[in-house]
Design an enzyme around this catalytic site. Structure first.
Site, mmCIF file in Angstrom:
data_model
loop_
_atom_site.group_PDB
_atom_site.id
_atom_site.type_symbol
_atom_site.label_atom_id
_atom_site.label_comp_id
_atom_site.label_asym_id
_atom_site.label_seq_id
_atom_site.Cartn_x
_atom_site.Cartn_y
_atom_site.Cartn_z
ATOM 1 C CG HIS A 232 -1.935 -1.100 1.198
ATOM 2 N ND1 HIS A 232 -2.424 -1.695 2.344
ATOM 3 C CD2 HIS A 232 -2.554 -1.727 0.164
ATOM 4 C CE1 HIS A 232 -3.297 -2.631 2.008
ATOM 5 N NE2 HIS A 232 -3.390 -2.661 0.695
ATOM 6 C CD GLU A 235 -0.757 0.648 4.618
ATOM 7 O OE1 GLU A 235 0.048 -0.302 4.764
ATOM 8 O OE2 GLU A 235 -1.989 0.483 4.579
ATOM 9 C CG HIS A 330 0.426 -3.657 5.696
ATOM 10 N ND1 HIS A 330 -0.379 -3.341 4.630
ATOM 11 C CD2 HIS A 330 0.910 -4.900 5.447
ATOM 12 C CE1 HIS A 330 -0.389 -4.346 3.770
ATOM 13 N NE2 HIS A 330 0.388 -5.299 4.245
ATOM 14 C CD GLU A 403 -1.521 -3.289 9.712
ATOM 15 O OE1 GLU A 403 -1.152 -2.096 9.569
ATOM 16 O OE2 GLU A 403 -2.270 -3.887 8.924
#
Length: 613
Positions: A232, A235, A330, A403
């Site tokens: 992504h 990010e 991420h 994350e």
């Protein structure tokens, strides 16, 4: 009021046909002028620009001489995602005060509700820092179809500086390329960089190998840890975490050497280079969320994903390779701390084994939360790397999503600590330390001096052996393509008469890339997982108070010109009426802050310049 560009200032009262147009591209050196103004721009007429790598700014509307509405450009070929912004402002006056309203976010839940603020730097102060949180508001605005708006006040202080504003600390392709070139210039024998594939726009998909030379021999039994990031593109914290992990492994320390001696580390640090370069938040050039296409990636639409998947499956089938870990990094836009997602398995031993690494990481990293870590098999995540690879790799492989929050973490004293670039890099270093604990490589025995000097390493030969792995993937992809059937006419692609659709499209000079993308996307529409955006929870809703009317523009101007409060910063609004009121009260508070001179970015201690990118 629609923004006016130098030389195109609209007459007062003229209808603006462009107001309802979609935001489809970045602004480029656009000078925003007051309505009715004619003549060359003056000092204080702000010039906005996002026509650079990772830039995103689709439109600017002039509201008053201190207030501007900012529109995020949606991801290319996918209007659903509007979160990332990154733009510059110049031609300012010293001590000029402004209010910027980011008015078209696609997400309702946001860490802006928790105190997050945009980041800023300038020419003379190149280190990114966050705008003071007391000058930032996130609220539901009736002026913009009840969308959520983030408004922040800022005071420019140096006329000759160019100021950059971004959603979070940017990490463009150029920084990664410069970092790789810097490591290659060191000429160390445990760092190898190669190109695994090309993107749709012919950018490089870099793959990095960090290990001792002895581990590269093709017949040697080896343990592999495979790490990816930036599937992504918006990010950006994921890239800093990945960089911190790689820098730890490249250090000349006993801990780093122990890891290099026991493990082969493989990194694909930027899985979506096109999206990063274009300033997208979640999608590739063609509008695909790549992290939903691991199950069946297309070589033409998702080439980086297809090449990475092929290499991972090759390692999984290789008897001389133990693929111990796959970790996809991420950044999270609604939760704090660092945490992990894992899979749910029917095999209890495998399920319990995958819980070990998050527990060890929690012991090493203050910002990692075991409470936020979860293991699931949500159907919505079926096409992600973690879910797909967890289902097809060997049971010995642990697959995670790591994350990290866009904003902050909570320490042991329950203090909220905003992340900085160094904080993200520090998390990556702690991930590397956790591998020492996982493989029980501590304590490190003291080095034994060799009886004779080691033989010189033939780095060219080692690079050729690593290159063979990449070439094998290319051969497999080529062979797979030759046997692929064209579903439209049943003809094999190896047939000399057959010509792939994308070649036929691009060979026609009258067919633009835009039309080709639309046609290919329509053919692949069945692959898209369309789901409605979740409705915001009650906690996240900010319902305007109907009894409070937003002030008119003349009132705002009068408020800004009013005398400054004697005691400095006016208190932040705390009453329920102020917290739940329409746009007017938030703007009024920001203007009061500006009148008090509190919109200025704080003058920090002397800052070290970031490496040139």
């Amino acid at each position: 009021m629609r923004s006016a560009v130098y030389g195109e200032s609209p007459e007062p009262g003229d209808a603006d046909p462009l107001v309802s147009e979609e935001v489809v591209g970045n602004v480029s050196k656009m000078c925003v002028l007051p309505p009715g103004y004619r003549g060359p721009p003056r000092k204080g007429h702000l010039i906005f620009d996002a026509n650079f790598e990772s830039g995103n700014l689709g439109r600017v509307d002039y509201i008053t001489e201190i207030e501007y509405d900012i529109f995020i450009r949606p991801d290319t070929c996918n209007p659903r995602f509007r979160v990332w912004f990154y733009f510059t402002v110049e031609n300012i006056k010293a001590d000029q005060r402004v209010i910027f309203n980011i008015v078209n976010f696609s997400k309702t839940k946001s860490l802006y509700r928790e105190g997050m603020s945009p980041v800023v730097r300038s020419t003379s102060r190149p280190k990114w820092q966050r705008v003071p949180g007391k000058n930032v508001f996130y609220y539901k605005c009736p002026d913009h179809r009840k969308n959520y708006v983030m408004s922040f006040a800022f005071q420019f202080d140096k006329e000759d500086d160019v100021y950059e504003f971004a959603y979070c600390f940017p990490y463009p392709n150029t920084r990664l390329s410069n970092w790789i070139a810097k490591q290659e210039a060191r000429n160390i024998d445990y760092f190898y960089a190669d190109v695994l594939s090309d993107t749709v726009q012919q950018r490089n998909l870099d793959i990095i190998t960090i290990t001792s030379p002895e581990n590269i021999h093709p017949t040697k039994q080896k343990r592999v840890i495979f790490i990816t990031a930036r599937v992504h593109p918006g990010e950006s914290p994921a890239s800093y975490v990945c960089e911190g992990l790689m820098e730890f492994l490249l250090e000349d320390t006993p801990e780093a050497k122990a890891l290099r001696d026991h493990i082969v580390f493989k990194f694909v640090p930027m899985l979506n280079p096109d999206g990063v370069a274009l300033g997208n938040y979640r999608c590739s050039l063609m509008g695909f969320d790549l992290n939903r296409h691991w199950t069946d990636p297309s070589r033409w639409a998702h080439p980086t994903l297809e090449a990475t998947k092929a290499l991972l499956l090759e390692y999984n089938d290789n008897p001389s390779v133990d693929l111990d870990f796959y970790i996809d990094i991420h950044a999270h836009s609604t939760l704090m701390n660092g945490f992990m997602y894992g899979n749910v398995y029917d095999d209890n031993d495998r399920f319990e084994r995958q819980a070990i690494f998050p527990k060890l990481l929690c012991n090493n990293a203050e910002d990692f939360s075991l409470a936020f870590t979860s293991f699931n098999k949500d159907a919505v995540k079926a096409g992600t790397g973690r879910r797909f690879l967890g289902s097809c790799l060997s049971p010995r492989s642990n697959c995670y999503t790591l994350e990290v929050s866009f904003y902050s973490y909570t320490n042991q004293n329950s203090q909220v600590i905003p992340y900085s670039v160094d904080g993200y890099i520090g998390l990556g270093r702690n991930v590397a330390r956790t591998f020492l604990d996982y493989y029980d490589l501590l304590p490190i025995p003291p080095p034994v001096p060799p009886s004779s000097p080691p033989p010189p390493v033939n780095k060219s030969k080692l690079k050729a052996q690593l290159r063979d792995e990449v070439l094998m993937v290319h051969r497999q992809r080529s062979n797979a393509n030759k046997t692929t059937l064209n579903t439209e006419n049943g003809r094999s692609s190896s047939d000399p008469i057959y010509k792939p659709a994308y070649e036929a499209q691009l060979s026609n000079s009258t067919t633009s890339l835009q039309s080709y993308i639309k046609q290919l996307r329509s053919k692949m529409a069945r692959e898209l997982t369309q789901k409605q955006a979740p409705s915001p929870s009650k906690e996240m809703m900010c319902t305007p108070n109907s009894t409070v009317r937003p002030p008119c523009r003349s009132q705002l101007t009068q408020m800004l010109s009013a005398s400054s409060p004697v005691n400095g910063v006016p208190a932040a609004p705390t009453s329920p009426q102020n917290l739940l009121s329409p746009r007017g009260s938030h703007i009024r508070h920001l203007e009061d802050s500006l009148s008090a001179g509190q919109g200025r970015r704080p003058d920090p201690e002397p800052l070290e310049a970031l490496p040139s990118t």
